[in-house]
Design an enzyme around this catalytic site. Sequence first.
Site, PDB file in Angstrom:
ATOM      1  CG  ASP A  95     -30.679  59.728 -29.924  1.00  0.00           C
ATOM      2  OD1 ASP A  95     -30.000  59.385 -29.067  1.00  0.00           O
ATOM      3  OD2 ASP A  95     -31.524  60.548 -29.852  1.00  0.00           O
TER       4      ASP A  95
ATOM      5  CD  GLU B 141     -30.469  63.270 -24.722  1.00  0.00           C
ATOM      6  OE1 GLU B 141     -30.607  63.800 -23.807  1.00  0.00           O
ATOM      7  OE2 GLU B 141     -30.021  63.769 -25.848  1.00  0.00           O
TER       8      GLU B 141
HETATM    9 ZN   LIG Z   1     -26.795  65.122 -26.505  1.00  0.00          ZN
END
Ligand SMILES: [Zn+2]
Length: 457
Positions: free
Chosen positions: A93, A159
């Site tokens: 992501d 994340e």
């Molecule tokens: Zn990162």
Amino acid sequence: MDPDNDLQAAVDRLMDGLTSDLERLAAIPSVAFPGFPAGPVQEAHDLLVGLLREVGVERIERIDLPDTAPVIFGEIPPPTPDAPTVLLYSHYDVQPPGDESLWRSPPFEPTPVEEAGGGGLRARGIADDKSNVIAHLGMLRVFGGRPPVGVKIVFEGQEEYGSPFDGYPPTDAERFACDAMVIADLGNLRPGTPTLTTGLRGAAEVTVEVRTLQEPRHSGEFGGAAPDALLVLLKALATLHDVHGDVAVDGLRREQWTGTSYTEDEFRDLAGVTDDLPLLGSGTLGERLWSGPAITVIGIDAPTVDGAASAVVPYARAKLNLRFHPKQDPVEAQELLVRHLRALKPFGVPLTVTPGDTGPGYEASTGGPAYRAARTALKEAWGTEASYVATGGSIPLVNGLAQAAPDAEVLLFGAQDSMCNLHAPNERVLFSELRATVVAMCAFVREYAADFKGAGS
Ligand SMILES: [Zn+2]
């Protein structure tokens, strides 16, 4: 795959394919923030699962947790019973693109950039962290899907926004058991300087509030005697640093930084601090940025200048972000700041101090076989000795993984560099760093497997 030049040549042969896979991946706007569609995150997930299958990873699962984009978990068993297992981490992501008018090319159209050393590509997430996903994949390709170590792949899909996955590994420890992990969500101090990040500062938030009057009062009639909440708050905030700009809260750990650091010019350049302004604090930059504390006032609630009335301010509030030594306990560090503020009572006015979130720091132990292997590997890849640095940013999952596999050595390196514009407009990655990272990952597993056997483990 033994002599060094075979490895370099093998990576060179694969670079075109890796680069085009990186472009495909970076063209997918896989932003896992609220308000962004989930489709592209799934699309990036599916693309990666396909690429892993292609390279011969047979066991691939998805870990689904509430409010979390799917985590890709893949496994390649160790080639022999005495071979070590290495966990490879990165995330697919990306940060939202932000103000697109500040980008020199559309954020999800990977575009060549000219830069010394062969240039690179510009796109959101192309460095953070898709470059490192591709570097892991490159290592697997070099070894035809059969590296000399067992492999566990953890590619996270949320994340940047944060997710419950940070705390998950200790609850499923067997799955994450390994001898070493390569957390590839960062990179080099500067392009061409191979860098192992050995420390991450911890973080804590604290809110401080002052209420002095029920409502604003005319500053001509009451100013001079009525307690001004904003003045009280500013007087409190002014005690957090000494005259040099060093943090003046007792008990926050500050130690010498023994690794490498930025030069002052590099730091000024990166931070955008012009030469006519001083830098804050004393001591080395490593100490100020990594092994010592920092307190930043990240927000203040007070009347705006445009909306200012001639009145004594009845209420004011500030939010503080504390960064502290990697080894200091987060609650202890936060408590030190809370106690400092509660003890102040500027002009005799008490402050309401509320502790917020905390996140632990991390300090790697660097004396084991995986660090030995990594130092050799980074030198082989970049042609110069590896530097040790820390970073102020935290990677919360590192602690979760370290708890799940407490004896594993944790290595932090990767294809980013500090000039990548991470989380900013015009993010870019350099081909030279991507290539060297693939070489480093390959050399690392080769050296580590050999050392592990040599040690008779
Ligand atoms: Zn990162």
